[in-house]
Motif scaffolding. Structure first.
Motif, mmCIF file in Angstrom:
data_model
loop_
_atom_site.group_PDB
_atom_site.id
_atom_site.type_symbol
_atom_site.label_atom_id
_atom_site.label_comp_id
_atom_site.label_asym_id
_atom_site.label_seq_id
_atom_site.Cartn_x
_atom_site.Cartn_y
_atom_site.Cartn_z
ATOM 1 N N GLN A 1 -75.443 62.526 143.251
ATOM 2 C CA GLN A 1 -76.304 61.402 143.607
ATOM 3 C C GLN A 1 -77.361 61.838 144.614
ATOM 4 O O GLN A 1 -78.531 61.497 144.483
ATOM 5 N N GLN A 2 -76.936 62.617 145.601
ATOM 6 C CA GLN A 2 -77.887 63.092 146.603
ATOM 7 C C GLN A 2 -78.909 64.025 145.972
ATOM 8 O O GLN A 2 -80.096 63.981 146.305
ATOM 9 N N ALA A 3 -78.480 64.841 145.023
ATOM 10 C CA ALA A 3 -79.402 65.761 144.338
ATOM 11 C C ALA A 3 -80.457 64.978 143.553
ATOM 12 O O ALA A 3 -81.640 65.344 143.557
ATOM 13 N N VAL A 4 -80.053 63.896 142.890
ATOM 14 C CA VAL A 4 -80.995 63.070 142.140
ATOM 15 C C VAL A 4 -81.988 62.400 143.088
ATOM 16 O O VAL A 4 -83.202 62.407 142.852
ATOM 17 N N LEU A 5 -81.492 61.829 144.188
ATOM 18 C CA LEU A 5 -82.388 61.186 145.154
ATOM 19 C C LEU A 5 -83.345 62.193 145.784
ATOM 20 O O LEU A 5 -84.532 61.910 145.951
ATOM 21 N N ASP A 6 -82.843 63.390 146.100
ATOM 22 C CA ASP A 6 -83.706 64.428 146.664
ATOM 23 C C ASP A 6 -84.792 64.834 145.668
ATOM 24 O O ASP A 6 -85.953 65.019 146.040
ATOM 25 N N LEU A 7 -84.416 64.958 144.411
ATOM 26 C CA LEU A 7 -85.370 65.319 143.363
ATOM 27 C C LEU A 7 -86.461 64.259 143.234
ATOM 28 O O LEU A 7 -87.654 64.579 143.170
ATOM 29 N N LEU A 8 -86.069 62.990 143.229
ATOM 30 C CA LEU A 8 -87.048 61.903 143.128
ATOM 31 C C LEU A 8 -87.921 61.831 144.378
ATOM 32 O O LEU A 8 -89.104 61.494 144.290
ATOM 33 N N GLN A 9 -87.355 62.166 145.534
ATOM 34 C CA GLN A 9 -88.123 62.182 146.783
ATOM 35 C C GLN A 9 -89.241 63.228 146.722
ATOM 36 O O GLN A 9 -90.354 62.985 147.170
#
Length: 136
Positions: free
Chosen positions: A15-23
């Motif tokens: 989840q953190q990886a997805v949010l970081d990617l979108l950021q």
């Protein structure tokens, strides 16, 4: 319990990886693009579930492109009042390269008697600046 509280989940590394990617993204991303860019092996269904949870929690938004695919982006305004926020900025899809991007312009969402508007999807279709410049 509010809708947001119901949808809260523990923060996993995926989840953190997805949010970081979108950021870090400079454009909207499809679930397939997100899956490809996550270094760990992650199931496509898991990616879709996470994206749905993030949308429900007001962390991200999506727009459906001309091709029927969903394009996701981090929502800068959704976290302030996620239950009351109606996503109303414009999106643009280039019919040449297919990129979808968020535009800074917003539209006022009308109030309609006897209707409760919960979501808007505003997509403009044409040729983007990069493709227009490339043809010149």
């Amino acid at each position: 319990m509010s809708r947001i509280e119901e949808k809260k989940t523990r923060n996993t590394k995926h989840q953190q990886a997805v949010l970081d990617l979108l950021q870090k993204a400079t454009k909207t991303l499809t679930a397939d693009e997100i899956k490809e860019q996550i270094e760990d092996n992650i199931n496509k269904t898991t990616v879709y579930r996470m994206l749905d949870r993030f949308v429900d929690a007001g962390k991200i938004h999506f727009v459906t492109g001309q091709n029927g695919k969903s394009y996701y982006a981090l929502c800068k305004d959704c976290e302030e009042e996620p239950e009351q926020h109606i996503h109303n900025h414009l999106h643009f899809q280039c019919e040449n390269c297919g990129n979808v991007e968020c535009l800074p312009q917003t539209l006022e969402v009308p109030t309609l008697k006897n209707y409760q508007i919960k979501e808007t999807q505003l997509l403009l279709i044409g040729i983007c600046k990069t493709c227009t410049t490339a043809k010149s």
